[in-house]
Design a protein around this motif. Structure first.
Motif, PDB file in Angstrom:
ATOM      1  N   ASP A   1       0.810  -1.213   0.000  1.00 47.48           N
ATOM      2  CA  ASP A   1       0.000   0.000   0.000  1.00 47.48           C
ATOM      3  C   ASP A   1       0.846   1.267   0.000  1.00 47.48           C
ATOM      4  N   ASP A   2       0.314   2.304  -0.636  1.00 49.98           N
ATOM      5  CA  ASP A   2       0.984   3.592  -0.712  1.00 49.98           C
ATOM      6  C   ASP A   2       1.327   4.087   0.692  1.00 49.98           C
ATOM      7  N   GLY A   3       2.521   4.628   0.827  1.00 45.63           N
ATOM      8  CA  GLY A   3       2.965   5.144   2.118  1.00 45.63           C
ATOM      9  C   GLY A   3       3.857   4.178   2.870  1.00 45.63           C
ATOM     10  N   ASN A   4       3.772   2.880   2.538  1.00 46.46           N
ATOM     11  CA  ASN A   4       4.604   1.878   3.214  1.00 46.46           C
ATOM     12  C   ASN A   4       6.001   1.848   2.609  1.00 46.46           C
TER      13      ASN A   4
ATOM     14  N   VAL B   1       7.195  -0.441  -7.811  1.00 43.98           N
ATOM     15  CA  VAL B   1       6.491  -0.264  -6.543  1.00 43.98           C
ATOM     16  C   VAL B   1       5.206   0.519  -6.729  1.00 43.98           C
ATOM     17  N   SER B   2       4.276   0.311  -5.796  1.00 46.11           N
ATOM     18  CA  SER B   2       3.041   1.083  -5.797  1.00 46.11           C
ATOM     19  C   SER B   2       3.066   2.153  -4.718  1.00 46.11           C
ATOM     20  N   SER B   3       4.051   2.105  -3.824  1.00 44.12           N
ATOM     21  CA  SER B   3       4.143   3.068  -2.734  1.00 44.12           C
ATOM     22  C   SER B   3       5.033   4.241  -3.118  1.00 44.12           C
ATOM     23  N   ALA B   4       4.453   5.435  -3.085  1.00 47.72           N
ATOM     24  CA  ALA B   4       5.201   6.651  -3.400  1.00 47.72           C
ATOM     25  C   ALA B   4       6.236   6.976  -2.327  1.00 47.72           C
ATOM     26  N   ALA B   5       6.252   6.225  -1.235  1.00 45.62           N
ATOM     27  CA  ALA B   5       7.230   6.452  -0.168  1.00 45.62           C
ATOM     28  C   ALA B   5       8.660   6.257  -0.675  1.00 45.62           C
ATOM     29  N   PHE B   6       8.819   5.568  -1.814  1.00 47.03           N
ATOM     30  CA  PHE B   6      10.143   5.323  -2.376  1.00 47.03           C
ATOM     31  C   PHE B   6      10.555   6.382  -3.385  1.00 47.03           C
ATOM     32  N   GLY B   7       9.801   7.464  -3.479  1.00 46.75           N
ATOM     33  CA  GLY B   7      10.033   8.503  -4.471  1.00 46.75           C
ATOM     34  C   GLY B   7      11.416   9.111  -4.487  1.00 46.75           C
ATOM     35  N   GLU B   8      12.093   9.130  -3.358  1.00 47.97           N
ATOM     36  CA  GLU B   8      13.434   9.721  -3.314  1.00 47.97           C
ATOM     37  C   GLU B   8      14.527   8.704  -3.624  1.00 47.97           C
TER      38      GLU B   8
ATOM     39  N   ILE C   1       7.748   3.629 -10.420  1.00 50.52           N
ATOM     40  CA  ILE C   1       6.658   3.844  -9.458  1.00 50.52           C
ATOM     41  C   ILE C   1       5.343   3.917 -10.226  1.00 50.52           C
ATOM     42  N   LEU C   2       4.386   3.077  -9.841  1.00 48.36           N
ATOM     43  CA  LEU C   2       3.098   3.048 -10.535  1.00 48.36           C
ATOM     44  C   LEU C   2       2.376   4.375 -10.358  1.00 48.36           C
ATOM     45  N   ASP C   3       1.771   4.854 -11.452  1.00 43.41           N
ATOM     46  CA  ASP C   3       0.979   6.070 -11.372  1.00 43.41           C
ATOM     47  C   ASP C   3      -0.270   5.827 -10.538  1.00 43.41           C
TER      48      ASP C   3
ATOM     49  N   LEU D   1       0.419  -1.059 -14.009  1.00 43.60           N
ATOM     50  CA  LEU D   1       1.448  -2.087 -13.866  1.00 43.60           C
ATOM     51  C   LEU D   1       1.922  -2.557 -15.243  1.00 43.60           C
ATOM     52  N   GLU D   2       0.990  -2.763 -16.166  1.00 44.52           N
ATOM     53  CA  GLU D   2       1.365  -3.193 -17.516  1.00 44.52           C
ATOM     54  C   GLU D   2       2.248  -2.154 -18.190  1.00 44.52           C
ATOM     55  N   THR D   3       1.871  -0.882 -18.102  1.00 43.08           N
ATOM     56  CA  THR D   3       2.653   0.200 -18.705  1.00 43.08           C
ATOM     57  C   THR D   3       4.053   0.243 -18.120  1.00 43.08           C
ATOM     58  N   THR D   4       4.143   0.113 -16.817  1.00 39.04           N
ATOM     59  CA  THR D   4       5.438   0.174 -16.145  1.00 39.04           C
ATOM     60  C   THR D   4       6.299  -1.030 -16.504  1.00 39.04           C
ATOM     61  N   LEU D   5       5.714  -2.235 -16.521  1.00 40.99           N
ATOM     62  CA  LEU D   5       6.456  -3.427 -16.924  1.00 40.99           C
ATOM     63  C   LEU D   5       6.984  -3.279 -18.356  1.00 40.99           C
ATOM     64  N   THR D   6       6.172  -2.717 -19.234  1.00 40.39           N
ATOM     65  CA  THR D   6       6.571  -2.527 -20.629  1.00 40.39           C
ATOM     66  C   THR D   6       7.788  -1.621 -20.720  1.00 40.39           C
ATOM     67  N   LYS D   7       7.864  -0.624 -19.838  1.00 44.24           N
ATOM     68  CA  LYS D   7       9.002   0.298 -19.842  1.00 44.24           C
ATOM     69  C   LYS D   7      10.288  -0.368 -19.372  1.00 44.24           C
ATOM     70  N   VAL D   8      10.180  -1.284 -18.440  1.00 46.34           N
ATOM     71  CA  VAL D   8      11.395  -1.793 -17.799  1.00 46.34           C
ATOM     72  C   VAL D   8      11.782  -3.218 -18.171  1.00 46.34           C
ATOM     73  N   VAL D   9      10.887  -3.983 -18.768  1.00 45.28           N
ATOM     74  CA  VAL D   9      11.211  -5.359 -19.149  1.00 45.28           C
ATOM     75  C   VAL D   9      11.311  -5.422 -20.678  1.00 45.28           C
ATOM     76  N   PRO D  10      12.523  -5.595 -21.205  1.00 47.37           N
ATOM     77  CA  PRO D  10      12.651  -5.672 -22.667  1.00 47.37           C
ATOM     78  C   PRO D  10      11.999  -6.939 -23.209  1.00 47.37           C
TER      79      PRO D  10
END
Length: 143
Positions: free
Chosen positions: A59-62, A79-86, A93-95, A102-111
C-alpha cells in the motif's frame, strides 16, 4: 524469445491461494507461474538475481524493506508506494494501483524481444505483459 516466469513469494493462506492455484493451474504446470511461499531472508538475493524485475504492491505510504533488498541485488523493483520517491526512479513507481499502470510500467522496464511471428503470437496469447500484469494485480488484491 525467452520465457517469462512470475514467481509469487510470501506466506500462503488456503483461502486465497487455493483459488489462485486452481485458476492458473495450466500456467503453474507449464512453469510460467511459481508459488514459492515464504522464503528465508538468506535466500532472497539468489531469488532476486534469478529475475529481471521485482514487483512490490505494498500500500501507498509503506516502506517495505524487500524493495531495498531487490535494489541492493541490482534488480529493479516496481512499486506502488510513493514512499520510495526519493530512492526509486519515477519510471518504476506506478501512477495508480491498477493493472493498466502495472502493464505500462512493466513494458518500460522489461525488454521484450520476439524472434518470429509464431513466437509473437504464442507470447501474446499466453505470456503477454497484459496477462502477467493482470495475474500480479489479481494475486495482490486477493491477499
Amino acid at each position: 524469445g525467452e520465457a517469462k516466469v512470475l514467481t509469487l513469494v510470501g506466506p500462503e493462506d488456503e483461502e486465497y491461494t487455493k483459488p489462485l492455484r486452481e485458476k492458473y493451474a495450466s500456467l503453474i504446470r507449464s512453469g510460467a507461474v511459481v508459488f514459492k511461499g515464504s522464503v528465508p531472508h538468506s535466500e532472497t538475493p539468489v531469488l532476486y538475481a534469478a529475475h529481471e524485475v521485482s514487483v512490490n504492491l505494498t500500500d501507498d505510504g509503506n516502506y517495505d524493506k524487500t524493495v531495498l533488498e531487490s535494489i541492493a541485488c541490482g534488480i529493479p523493483c516496481i512499486v506502488s508506494s510513493a514512499a520510495f520517491g526519493e530512492i526509486i526512479e519515477k519510471k518504476y513507481i506506478l501512477d495508480q494501483s491498477n493493472v493498466a499502470s502495472l502493464e505500462t510500467t512493466l513494458t518500460k522496464v522489461v525488454p521484450v524481444v520476439v524472434d518470429a511471428v509464431s513466437l509473437h503470437t504464442l507470447v501474446i496469447e499466453r505470456e503477454s505483459l497484459a496477462l502477467l500484469s493482470n495475474k500480479i494485480f489479481e494475486t495482490y488484491k486477493s491477499v
